[in-house]
Design a protein around this motif. Structure first.
Motif, short mmCIF file in Angstrom:
data_model
loop_
_atom_site.label_atom_id
_atom_site.label_comp_id
_atom_site.label_asym_id
_atom_site.label_seq_id
_atom_site.Cartn_x
_atom_site.Cartn_y
_atom_site.Cartn_z
N UNK A 1 0.81 -1.20 0.00
CA UNK A 1 0.00 0.00 0.00
C UNK A 1 0.84 1.24 0.00
N UNK A 2 0.21 2.33 -0.40
CA UNK A 2 0.87 3.62 -0.26
C UNK A 2 1.16 3.82 1.21
N UNK B 1 1.68 5.24 4.79
CA UNK B 1 1.10 6.31 5.60
C UNK B 1 2.17 7.35 5.86
N UNK C 1 -1.51 10.61 10.67
CA UNK C 1 -2.12 9.96 11.83
C UNK C 1 -0.97 9.41 12.67
N UNK C 2 -0.71 9.99 13.84
CA UNK C 2 0.44 9.59 14.65
C UNK C 2 0.48 8.08 14.86
N UNK C 3 1.62 7.51 14.76
CA UNK C 3 1.77 6.08 14.98
C UNK C 3 2.03 5.81 16.47
N UNK C 4 0.95 5.42 17.13
CA UNK C 4 1.02 5.19 18.57
C UNK C 4 1.83 3.95 18.92
N UNK D 1 -7.35 4.12 24.79
CA UNK D 1 -8.27 3.22 24.12
C UNK D 1 -8.41 1.92 24.91
N UNK E 1 -12.89 8.96 17.02
CA UNK E 1 -12.49 7.65 17.53
C UNK E 1 -11.78 6.85 16.44
N UNK F 1 -9.89 8.08 14.18
CA UNK F 1 -8.54 8.62 14.14
C UNK F 1 -7.70 8.05 15.29
N UNK F 2 -8.31 8.01 16.47
CA UNK F 2 -7.58 7.50 17.64
C UNK F 2 -7.20 6.03 17.44
N UNK F 3 -8.16 5.25 16.98
CA UNK F 3 -7.88 3.82 16.83
C UNK F 3 -6.86 3.58 15.72
N UNK G 1 -4.49 5.30 14.98
CA UNK G 1 -3.17 5.60 15.53
C UNK G 1 -2.46 4.36 16.05
N UNK H 1 -10.02 8.85 5.93
CA UNK H 1 -9.07 8.23 6.87
C UNK H 1 -9.01 6.73 6.67
N UNK I 1 -7.35 5.84 3.33
CA UNK I 1 -5.91 6.08 3.37
C UNK I 1 -5.17 5.07 4.22
N UNK I 2 -5.86 4.55 5.23
CA UNK I 2 -5.19 3.62 6.14
C UNK I 2 -4.75 2.37 5.39
N UNK I 3 -5.38 2.15 4.25
CA UNK I 3 -5.13 0.96 3.44
C UNK I 3 -5.06 -0.32 4.25
#
Lengths: 347, 347
Positions: free
Chosen positions: A14-15, A17, A62-65, A107, B123, B125-127, B129, B149, B152-154
């Motif tokens: 995939x493209x 992130x 989207x921050x990578x947690x 979460x 939510x 967006x949070x998940x 992450x 979102x 894009x997350x693919x």
DNA sequence: TTGAAAGCGCTACCAT
DNA sequence: ATGGTAGCGCTTTCAA
């Protein structure tokens, strides 16, 4: 279905992130500044902040947690383990937990034990693998290994729904035993002498064991004999409650009251009485547990023990959050108490 | 807990969890062999495996999935987003999802949207992450940004509970519209002419909107007029159903049937009829939706639409899992259909 | 069948 | 107020 070996990196072909580096580049700052903006915005200059924010939406960041969690050695995850999520009683607590946690950026990582302590151990292990910042678990009945895992994890742990004698760490709940005694007192006080009890079959279910204990204590208090033929068990459904009630009635036709350790079972008993034309509460007095919605809505309304389950979840979340903030909760063993709600099915 | 500056490797005050390196050392192998043993045990020599296993229990090793996820750039997490987890209807699907996923080593990351598409976006967006391997979401009504979102997350995405016209990716559900038409057909076929409808207030609730659409289609089919005074709304409780029913009755005393877009509301209507001595189904015909347990247990039993919710969750999980295995599901838009269950409250 | 090196994307810790 | 440099604990090449 075929191709076991061939293509390996196809699924996520995939493209990529956008990463923090992309944002930093787009904003013309260093990565660490972006990182700071996310965690302590006040420290970053207004102008810089705006540039970064713009860059973030531009690249769709989207921050990578996951990466963050690794680096910080702690995550934004709190694990929650309940027997079944589709049982209203547990779902309510998870809802309270989730809402409180979400509001603070955490979460919920969900685990179902299926009501077995062995499964619970497996699921605890699995969830712990995600290195949650804290963990909330239903009940106080766990395998030794589960207790060890939880202790070793050195994260805040809350057992909920009971007041454990030997808590792993923190707890929030109420005395199931005392609640049951309250019910039996009421039955006795309204002239009942042959009081049945419907509990849960599972040996793993400490809540129901404690209610059974309260049932026996209540009988003793009233000098009423303990009669095993007044005992039966059910799974978590209205229909099971009906079935248990029917068995009880066959075994002990003189039964004049029944304490059901779940509103669903009590509802099942009430519905069965209606079908058979058994007068409630005249001939049969019925009490449930939990004050689920059906209790206050059905006809007649159910006498029951009310427990504020969402609040239990919320308090559990607060305790975890407090610990994570480096403070100590005012109390680590919280008794939310119960409320005895007398309605139409007893009297 | 004190000593801020002195000791170097003591950031968190806790005994460190054992790492893979510890296991490797204890077993006298390299880390990568331990890693392999965990993911492809067959590749590792029997003897080595045994040594490693022993070492793992010795040091109490719990694999750090966070680190693993970072390195592998994919996690063992599947995000699940529902409006409310404490509503039985959603909890059932999450249970099916969770069970299926757990069995394959994945965990559920839970999100509650509270029934608002804006919250849902937050939510999501949070998940996201947490870089879940896949995501399951209730309904097909999302903000544009949420759709973006998710795209894009693919990652594999499943919308559940409906058959979206314009799916984001995959979906599993049934036609809410067709189900509603079925109900109205039944009412009409049993001689009803003044049919009420209780739906959900929220504009975000596509399920209820579709059922309303089916309601109107059903009326049209029967050449019955559409009368807004036969419409009302409720939140998710029995009491709300009662309230809506009461309002309906006041506005349209000649109403002879009511289609409730939730069993809870139907139960509320039935209970109210019992209190008022309104004959069911003679004077008032009542149909619910979902076939929750109360439907088949109350007296009279509720006519309703049955949907296998746990199965929907399980199918969603399977679709995600299939994709993650690099394959394509046999069908990416699955119609699980519904079943019309005719019982005592209509006829 | 096993190992060595090189990151995954971010944050902690020091600088400046 | 901002940046450089190390890792966090694992998996991924590539080699042996």
């Amino acid at each position: 279905m075929t191709g076991d070996t061939t293509i390996r990196r196809q699924p996520r072909a995939t493209a990529k992130q956008a990463s923090m580096a992309d944002v930093a580049q787009a904003a013309g700052v260093s990565m660490i500044t972006v990182s700071r903006m996310l965690r302590q915005p006040d420290v970053v200059a207004e102008a810089t902040r705006l540039r970064i924010e713009k860059a973030m939406t531009e690249v769709g960041y989207v921050p990578n947690l996951i990466a963050g969690g690794l680096a910080a050695t702690h995550t934004q995850l709190v694990a929650a383990i309940v027997p079944y999520i589709h049982h209203g009683v547990f779902a309510d607590a998870v809802q309270g937990l989730s809402d409180t946690l979400n509001a603070r950026g955490y979460c919920v990582l969900l685990g179902n034990s299926g009501g077995s302590t062995d499964n619970e151990e497996t699921i605890v292990r699995a969830l712990l693998g995600h290195r949650p910042a804290g963990l909330v678990i239903q009940g106080a009945n766990h395998t030794e290994q589960t207790r060890r895992l939880l202790t070793r994890a050195s994260i805040p742990v809350v057992e909920m729904g009971t007041l454990p004698e030997d808590p792993i760490d923190m707890s929030v709940g109420y005395s199931n035993t005392a609640a049951a005694v309250t019910v039996i007192d009421h039955f006795v006080g309204t002239g009942r002498r042959r009081i049945g009890f419907i509990g849960h079959a599972s040996q793993n279910n400490d809540r129901h064991r404690q209610r059974m204990k309260g049932y026996r204590q209540g009988l003793e208090k009233a000098s009423l004999p303990f009669d095993p033929s007044l005992l039966d068990e059910a799974e978590f459904s209205i229909a099971d409650g009906t079935a248990a009630f029917v068995r009880l009635l066959e075994r002990s036709p003189d039964m004049d009251a029944v304490f059901c350790s779940s509103d669903l079972w009590a509802a099942g008993a009430v519905f069965e009485c209606q079908r058979r034309g058994i007068a409630i509460p005249g001939r049969m007095s019925i009490c449930g547990f939990n004050d689920q919605e059906i209790a206050s809505q059905m006809n007649p309304q159910l006498t029951t023990i009310r427990v504020r389950r969402e609040e239990i979840g919320a308090i559990a979340a607060d305790m975890i959050l407090t610990r994570l903030a480096g403070e100590e909760p005012a109390s680590t063993q919280v008794d939310v108490n119960y409320e005895f709600v007398i309605r139409g099915t007893t009297g």
